[in-house]
Design a protein around this motif. Structure first.
Motif, PDB file in Angstrom:
ATOM      1  N   ARG A   1       0.964  -1.453  -0.116  1.00  0.00           N
ATOM      2  CA  ARG A   1      -0.013  -0.038  -0.131  1.00  0.00           C
ATOM      3  C   ARG A   1       0.792   1.530   0.025  1.00  0.00           C
ATOM      4  O   ARG A   1       0.619   2.282  -0.644  1.00  0.00           O
ATOM      5  CB  ARG A   1      -0.784  -0.066   1.133  1.00  0.00           C
ATOM      6  N   HIS A   2       1.924   1.268   0.557  1.00  0.00           N
ATOM      7  CA  HIS A   2       2.781   2.457   0.811  1.00  0.00           C
ATOM      8  C   HIS A   2       3.652   2.596  -0.395  1.00  0.00           C
ATOM      9  O   HIS A   2       3.552   3.792  -0.875  1.00  0.00           O
ATOM     10  CB  HIS A   2       3.823   2.233   1.913  1.00  0.00           C
ATOM     11  N   ALA A   3       3.916   1.562  -1.162  1.00  0.00           N
ATOM     12  CA  ALA A   3       4.688   1.702  -2.471  1.00  0.00           C
ATOM     13  C   ALA A   3       3.546   2.223  -3.684  1.00  0.00           C
ATOM     14  O   ALA A   3       3.845   3.096  -4.470  1.00  0.00           O
ATOM     15  CB  ALA A   3       5.048   0.226  -2.875  1.00  0.00           C
ATOM     16  N   LEU A   4       2.367   1.408  -3.548  1.00  0.00           N
ATOM     17  CA  LEU A   4       1.279   2.153  -4.451  1.00  0.00           C
ATOM     18  C   LEU A   4       0.932   3.619  -4.307  1.00  0.00           C
ATOM     19  O   LEU A   4       0.471   4.322  -5.085  1.00  0.00           O
ATOM     20  CB  LEU A   4       0.194   1.177  -4.384  1.00  0.00           C
ATOM     21  N   ALA A   5       0.860   4.276  -3.027  1.00  0.00           N
ATOM     22  CA  ALA A   5       0.484   5.303  -2.496  1.00  0.00           C
ATOM     23  C   ALA A   5       1.406   6.576  -2.971  1.00  0.00           C
ATOM     24  O   ALA A   5       1.145   7.511  -3.179  1.00  0.00           O
ATOM     25  CB  ALA A   5       0.224   5.435  -1.102  1.00  0.00           C
ATOM     26  N   GLN A   6       2.773   5.990  -3.260  1.00  0.00           N
ATOM     27  CA  GLN A   6       3.939   7.139  -3.714  1.00  0.00           C
ATOM     28  C   GLN A   6       4.025   6.898  -4.982  1.00  0.00           C
ATOM     29  O   GLN A   6       4.741   5.907  -5.503  1.00  0.00           O
ATOM     30  CB  GLN A   6       4.972   6.977  -2.843  1.00  0.00           C
ATOM     31  N   PRO A   7       3.555   8.028  -5.936  1.00  0.00           N
ATOM     32  CA  PRO A   7       3.848   7.796  -7.337  1.00  0.00           C
ATOM     33  C   PRO A   7       5.466   7.918  -7.704  1.00  0.00           C
ATOM     34  O   PRO A   7       6.011   8.881  -6.857  1.00  0.00           O
ATOM     35  CB  PRO A   7       3.257   9.155  -8.061  1.00  0.00           C
ATOM     36  N   ASP A   8       5.807   7.150  -8.695  1.00  0.00           N
ATOM     37  CA  ASP A   8       7.232   7.695  -9.022  1.00  0.00           C
ATOM     38  C   ASP A   8       7.481   8.979  -9.433  1.00  0.00           C
ATOM     39  O   ASP A   8       6.782   9.742 -10.020  1.00  0.00           O
ATOM     40  CB  ASP A   8       7.553   6.524 -10.122  1.00  0.00           C
TER      41      ASP A   8
END
Length: 110
Positions: free
Chosen positions: A87-94
């Motif tokens: 969830r943390h990785a998906l919440a932060q866009p590149d």
């Protein structure tokens, strides 16, 4: 065979069984400790700033968490941890990714 011999035999068998159970319990405890060391190693690598190292940590994490030495409660904790990381990785866009091409539109407006 006299009664005293039977008592000695029973006590001897119980002692051997007790030692065998103690050795087995100790072996399982050592294997569980080693499994947690591997999981800890993986988790340490998953938070690395190096993408290759983080990917390696997650790849190995998937393998070591399938161990039969991990209890159901421990598996639930590890799944919750992986879900949170996802969830943390998906919440932060590149930061370098331009997903909606608005950068091109803004350049045209200038």
């Amino acid at each position: 065979m006299p009664a005293r011999a039977w008592v000695t035999l029973v006590v001897g068998v119980l002692a051997v069984v007790g030692v065998a159970l103690t050795v087995r319990q100790r072996t399982v405890a050592d294997k569980r400790a080693q499994a947690w060391q591997r999981i800890t190693w993986c988790l340490d690598h998953t938070v690395s700033t190096d993408d290759a190292e983080a990917a390696l940590g997650w790849d190995i994490y998937g393998a070591v968490t399938d161990s039969p030495l991990i209890t159901r409660t421990e598996q639930d904790v590890l799944v919750a941890l992986a879900d949170r990381a996802l969830r943390h990785a998906l919440a932060q866009p590149d930061e370098y990714e331009d997903t909606d091409n608005r950068g091109d539109e803004l350049e045209e407006l200038r």
